[in-house]
Design a protein around this motif. Structure first.
Motif, short mmCIF file in Angstrom:
data_model
loop_
_atom_site.label_atom_id
_atom_site.label_comp_id
_atom_site.label_asym_id
_atom_site.label_seq_id
_atom_site.Cartn_x
_atom_site.Cartn_y
_atom_site.Cartn_z
N LEU A 94 23.09 -3.46 18.40
CA LEU A 94 21.73 -3.26 18.90
C LEU A 94 21.01 -4.59 18.74
O LEU A 94 20.24 -4.80 17.80
CB LEU A 94 20.98 -2.18 18.12
N PRO A 95 21.25 -5.54 19.62
CA PRO A 95 20.72 -6.88 19.39
C PRO A 95 19.21 -6.97 19.65
O PRO A 95 18.66 -6.27 20.50
CB PRO A 95 21.49 -7.74 20.40
N GLU A 96 18.58 -7.84 18.90
CA GLU A 96 17.22 -8.27 19.17
C GLU A 96 17.29 -9.40 20.19
O GLU A 96 18.36 -9.99 20.42
CB GLU A 96 16.58 -8.74 17.86
N ALA A 97 16.17 -9.70 20.85
CA ALA A 97 16.15 -10.81 21.80
C ALA A 97 16.65 -12.08 21.13
O ALA A 97 16.24 -12.42 20.02
CB ALA A 97 14.74 -11.00 22.34
N GLY A 98 17.57 -12.77 21.80
CA GLY A 98 18.10 -14.02 21.29
C GLY A 98 19.34 -13.88 20.44
O GLY A 98 19.97 -14.89 20.10
N GLU A 99 19.73 -12.67 20.08
CA GLU A 99 20.92 -12.46 19.26
C GLU A 99 22.15 -12.19 20.12
O GLU A 99 22.06 -11.60 21.19
CB GLU A 99 20.70 -11.28 18.30
N SER A 100 23.30 -12.60 19.62
CA SER A 100 24.57 -12.35 20.30
C SER A 100 25.46 -11.49 19.43
O SER A 100 25.25 -11.35 18.22
CB SER A 100 25.28 -13.68 20.60
N ALA A 101 26.49 -10.93 20.05
CA ALA A 101 27.46 -10.12 19.29
C ALA A 101 28.17 -10.97 18.25
O ALA A 101 28.39 -10.53 17.11
CB ALA A 101 28.47 -9.50 20.25
N VAL A 102 28.52 -12.20 18.60
CA VAL A 102 29.21 -13.07 17.65
C VAL A 102 28.34 -13.36 16.44
O VAL A 102 28.78 -13.26 15.28
CB VAL A 102 29.62 -14.39 18.34
N ALA A 103 27.08 -13.71 16.69
CA ALA A 103 26.18 -14.04 15.58
C ALA A 103 25.93 -12.82 14.70
O ALA A 103 25.92 -12.92 13.46
CB ALA A 103 24.86 -14.59 16.12
N LEU A 104 25.75 -11.66 15.31
CA LEU A 104 25.50 -10.46 14.52
C LEU A 104 26.72 -10.09 13.69
O LEU A 104 26.58 -9.66 12.53
CB LEU A 104 25.12 -9.29 15.44
N SER A 105 27.92 -10.25 14.22
CA SER A 105 29.14 -9.88 13.49
C SER A 105 29.29 -10.67 12.19
O SER A 105 29.88 -10.19 11.23
CB SER A 105 30.38 -10.12 14.36
N ALA A 106 28.74 -11.89 12.19
CA ALA A 106 28.85 -12.74 11.01
C ALA A 106 27.74 -12.51 9.99
O ALA A 106 27.76 -13.10 8.91
CB ALA A 106 28.85 -14.21 11.44
N ARG A 107 26.80 -11.64 10.34
CA ARG A 107 25.63 -11.44 9.47
C ARG A 107 25.99 -10.70 8.19
O ARG A 107 25.37 -10.90 7.14
CB ARG A 107 24.55 -10.69 10.24
N PHE A 108 26.97 -9.81 8.28
CA PHE A 108 27.45 -9.06 7.11
C PHE A 108 28.97 -9.17 7.06
O PHE A 108 29.62 -9.25 8.11
CB PHE A 108 27.04 -7.59 7.19
#
Length: 244
Positions: free
Chosen positions: A95-109
């Protein structure tokens, strides 16, 4: 009398195709829902979202829109500003926020082991530029993507997987539809692809109704009853609101 049944539109994610929704489709049709399982192109987030948006605008009446994995990023963008989309349902999804990508989110946790299983294939993209298609190595698909699915079924899923472009997973999302559309999230606690902690964080950030299930990333295949039940819950809840 119950309000008009919404059409349920289902959008698969990367390394999958529309057949991953088959069990969910069967259960929803038994409940009386018209269902469309879209063929997500997996070429780029903006392009994929535009494709799904065109499908949505062709449907008369209310829609409940579901997305799995990267398909969650697609539906978040595709449904923006469409009044007839009454609910969003995310299964093992972004569920991305504006400006977020799947790759970046996957690395968040921590928790995703996807990167080490990927097999890149150089391709020429539709615009003529060089690109990279990503597959999950078939020998590692079962454990990575569908650990709670029977081995023979997982082998077929691995052989028929649809590749996603590397750029699609890295492309930034636009303004999300979940800001304005009621959302439900199903978090598989044994997901090795999209970390469960990330999914829980995203659900809380979006103010979504969240449920958990003991399942792998391939929750639509291994636990179709739970996925269909959550979609039915979303449809009933938003149906009551629209008729009140």
């Amino acid at each position: 009398m119950r309000a008009q049944q919404p059409t349920v539109v289902l959008v698969h994610g990367a390394f999958a195709d529309a057949s991953n929704w088959n069990g969910v489709v069967d259960r929803l049709r038994t409940r009386g829902y018209p269902v469309v399982a879209a063929a997500n192109p997996l070429r780029g987030l903006a392009a994929d979202s535009d494709y799904v948006r065109q499908l949505l605008t062709s449907i008369d009446g209310p829609v409940v829109l579901g997305g799995h994995s990267y398909g969650g990023s697609v539906i978040s963008t595709a449904a923006r500003g469409l009044d007839h989309v009454r609910a969003l349902v995310f299964a093992a999804a972004f569920l991305p926020e504006a400006g977020e990508s799947a790759v970046a989110l996957s690395a968040r946790f921590p928790g995703s082991t996807l990167a080490e299983t990927l097999r890149p294939v150089p391709v020429t993209l539709p615009d003529g530029s060089p690109g990279t298609d990503l597959y999950i190595d078939q020998a590692r698909f079962h454990q990575q993507f569908a650990a709670d699915v029977p081995e023979d079924t997982a082998a077929v899923m691995a052989a028929t997987q649809r590749p996603v472009t590397e750029t699609a997973l890295a492309e930034a999302a636009g303004e999300p539809a979940w800001r304005d559309i009621s959302s439900w999230v199903l978090v598989p606690t044994a997901d090795r692809t999209v970390p469960p902690r990330l999914q829980t964080f995203l659900a809380e950030r979006a103010g979504a109704t969240a449920r958990t299930v003991d399942a792998s990333h391939a929750v639509s295949v291994s636990r179709p009853d739970e996925v269909a039940r959550l979609i039915d819950e979303a449809a009933r809840a938003t149906g009551r609101r629209s008729t009140s």
